[in-house]
Design a protein around this motif. Structure first.
Motif, mmCIF file in Angstrom:
data_model
loop_
_atom_site.group_PDB
_atom_site.id
_atom_site.type_symbol
_atom_site.label_atom_id
_atom_site.label_comp_id
_atom_site.label_asym_id
_atom_site.label_seq_id
_atom_site.Cartn_x
_atom_site.Cartn_y
_atom_site.Cartn_z
ATOM 1 N N VAL A 195 -5.775 8.565 12.744
ATOM 2 C CA VAL A 195 -6.258 7.560 11.808
ATOM 3 C C VAL A 195 -7.602 8.019 11.278
ATOM 4 C CG1 VAL A 195 -7.075 5.187 11.581
ATOM 5 C CG2 VAL A 195 -5.039 5.678 12.949
ATOM 6 N N VAL A 196 -7.798 7.920 9.963
ATOM 7 C CA VAL A 196 -9.079 8.271 9.358
ATOM 8 C C VAL A 196 -9.584 7.066 8.575
ATOM 9 C CG1 VAL A 196 -8.507 10.719 9.245
ATOM 10 C CG2 VAL A 196 -8.031 9.253 7.271
ATOM 11 N N GLY A 197 -10.888 6.935 8.491
ATOM 12 C CA GLY A 197 -11.461 5.772 7.831
ATOM 13 C C GLY A 197 -11.237 4.515 8.645
ATOM 14 N N ARG A 198 -11.702 3.434 8.129
ATOM 15 C CA ARG A 198 -11.570 2.151 8.821
ATOM 16 C C ARG A 198 -10.208 1.531 8.571
ATOM 17 N NH1 ARG A 198 -17.495 -0.810 8.121
ATOM 18 N NH2 ARG A 198 -18.323 -0.107 10.121
ATOM 19 N N ILE A 199 -9.616 1.016 9.620
ATOM 20 C CA ILE A 199 -8.388 0.237 9.486
ATOM 21 C C ILE A 199 -8.728 -1.060 8.764
ATOM 22 C CG2 ILE A 199 -6.659 -1.061 10.790
ATOM 23 C CD1 ILE A 199 -6.878 1.160 12.931
ATOM 24 N N SER A 200 -7.981 -1.383 7.740
ATOM 25 C CA SER A 200 -8.244 -2.613 6.994
ATOM 26 C C SER A 200 -7.172 -3.660 7.326
ATOM 27 C CB SER A 200 -8.311 -2.330 5.492
ATOM 28 O OG SER A 200 -7.174 -1.630 5.045
ATOM 29 N N MET A 201 -7.205 -4.779 6.640
ATOM 30 C CA MET A 201 -6.354 -5.896 7.027
ATOM 31 C C MET A 201 -4.865 -5.560 6.955
ATOM 32 S SD MET A 201 -6.199 -9.792 5.507
ATOM 33 C CE MET A 201 -7.908 -10.118 5.911
ATOM 34 N N ASP A 202 -4.458 -4.878 5.891
ATOM 35 C CA ASP A 202 -3.042 -4.642 5.653
ATOM 36 C C ASP A 202 -2.670 -3.171 5.622
ATOM 37 O OD1 ASP A 202 -2.771 -7.523 4.909
ATOM 38 O OD2 ASP A 202 -3.976 -6.864 3.206
ATOM 39 N N LEU A 203 -3.637 -2.295 5.640
ATOM 40 C CA LEU A 203 -3.408 -0.870 5.416
ATOM 41 C C LEU A 203 -4.232 -0.025 6.372
ATOM 42 C CD1 LEU A 203 -3.805 -0.963 1.528
ATOM 43 C CD2 LEU A 203 -1.637 -0.819 2.758
ATOM 44 N N SER A 204 -3.737 1.185 6.627
ATOM 45 C CA SER A 204 -4.485 2.187 7.377
ATOM 46 C C SER A 204 -4.212 3.539 6.744
ATOM 47 C CB SER A 204 -4.060 2.211 8.861
ATOM 48 O OG SER A 204 -4.247 0.951 9.461
ATOM 49 N N ILE A 205 -5.131 4.459 6.954
ATOM 50 C CA ILE A 205 -5.004 5.804 6.399
ATOM 51 C C ILE A 205 -4.872 6.785 7.547
ATOM 52 C CG2 ILE A 205 -6.033 7.531 4.873
ATOM 53 C CD1 ILE A 205 -7.819 5.244 3.752
ATOM 54 N N ILE A 206 -3.911 7.696 7.436
ATOM 55 C CA ILE A 206 -3.727 8.708 8.473
ATOM 56 C C ILE A 206 -3.771 10.086 7.831
ATOM 57 C CG2 ILE A 206 -2.412 7.181 9.976
ATOM 58 C CD1 ILE A 206 0.157 8.570 8.993
#
Length: 376
Positions: free
Chosen positions: A312-323
């Motif tokens: 996981v990169v960046g901050r996990i947000s309410m509905d989305l995440s970046i990998i």
């Protein structure tokens, strides 16, 4: 379950939308109960199904456990006990959080057992039983070191006076550190509980939770109360998990993009690409039970996809995440990634998130498409 989740769950195939898929293996749940029943060494093996059966769904979990042979259940709240009574008309049901003021008649009418952990609770239950001229069942909770709920030794004389008014169905306590086999407080709690059992009239006794069932020094008494281990959590941290995994969670890739070295991703630009990277955005965020604390940092979470670990990169947000899928570059929009499953346990995700697997399980979101395997 919210109406949206119900509608989504009714679809023949949820893969056409952006929902994550949570699969619950009810056969594994039943197998875990049978394994724990074997460890009970002749004592009854109950099941703790509080918090919506640790997030997997109380109704399907209770029905499967009943079919496997479980006859006694523990929940936290009266409302949970009422809901479970409709599912399990013949089961013995205990409410661990005790007797809410004014609730005695409801407990009695539904044939539910409050776990009495204070003198005011015992006095209210005893007064109700005397007024009804009937000895209803209740459990007695002894505090042996948690300092949370339960009777302490100075309460015992008054508690003993009140026992004549009702039927004491169980005496119980709760381990503080059963997951740590080396903790000296385990032996101290066992001794305190054995002393309390000797002071109270003979009745069924219960000590062991999930981890307690794997403590060699812990007596099983008459009834064990596993919870976390039923749902695949490791009751022996630091050792191989003897339980079968029960839940898996897959999220869908919504978009793939390539970024250059020095570009940032996610809220507040907390992560910067050290080199050219391929990123994927997945439809899973903290509103779905993927903890924000699992964002990249000192530890951070990985998912597994395309035969590779994808951080996981960046901050996990309410509905989305970046990998980061640079090591699995063949992944594309619509592919799914493992968040929990064969490669990632609830304990793994808990550790990466700075919490425990219990919290991961009980926070599983309601927006997932839920698939139950092994149900009726």
């Amino acid at each position: 379950m919210p109406e949206f989740a119900l509608l989504a769950a009714d679809r023949a195939d949820g893969r056409e939308n952006s929902q994550a898929i949570l699969t619950v293996d009810l056969d594994a749940l039943a197998d875990n109960w049978r394994l724990l029943k074997g460890r009970a060494r002749g004592a009854e093996c109950a099941a703790v199904v509080k918090a919506d059966a640790y997030g997997i769904g109380l109704r399907p979990a209770a029905k499967k456990l009943l079919a496997a042979g479980c006859k006694t259940f523990f929940v936290a709240h009266l409302a949970e006990a009422e809901f479970l009574r409709d599912i399990a008309p013949e089961a013995r049901i205990f409410a661990l959080n005790g007797l809410p003021p004014g609730s005695s008649a409801l407990f009695a009418r539904k044939n539910l057992c409050p776990v009495l952990g204070s003198l005011p609770e015992m006095e209210e239950w005893a007064a109700f039983c005397r007024a009804e001229n009937r000895k209803y069942d209740a459990a007695v909770h002894i505090d042996t070191g948690m300092n949370r709920l339960g009777l302490v030794k100075p309460d015992f004389p008054r508690a003993l006076d009140l026992l004549d008014a009702f039927t004491p169905a169980l005496i119980m306590t709760h381990f503080v550190s059963a997951e740590d086999a080396s903790a000296p407080r385990n032996r101290a709690q066992i001794e305190r509980f054995e002393e309390a059992c000797g002071l109270f009239p003979p009745m069924r006794a219960s000590l062991c939770n999930s981890s307690g069932m794997f403590l060699e020094e812990a007596p099983v008494f008459d009834l064990t109360r596993p919870g976390y281990a039923l749902y695949g959590g490791n009751p022996t941290p630091g050792s191989d998990n003897p339980m079968n995994p029960v839940v898996s969670l897959e999220a869908v890739i919504l978009q793939v993009r390539d970024i250059r070295a020095g570009e940032a991703a996610g809220y507040n630009a907390r992560w910067t690409a050290p080199s050219r990277r391929r990123l994927a955005t997945i439809g899973l965020g903290y509103a779905d039970g993927f903890p924000r604390s699992a964002s990249c940092g000192d530890i951070g979470a990985d998912v597994f996809a395309g035969g590779a670990w994808c951080p996981v990169v960046g901050r996990i947000s309410m509905d989305l995440s970046i990998i980061d899928i640079s090591d699995a570059a063949s992944l594309k929009r619509g592919d799914r990634v493992e968040v929990l499953g064969d490669h990632i346990s609830v304990d793994d995700l808990g550790r990466w998130s700075g919490t425990i697997g219990y919290e991961i399980l009980t926070d599983l979101g309601r927006r997932h498409k839920r698939v139950y395997v092994g149900g009726d």
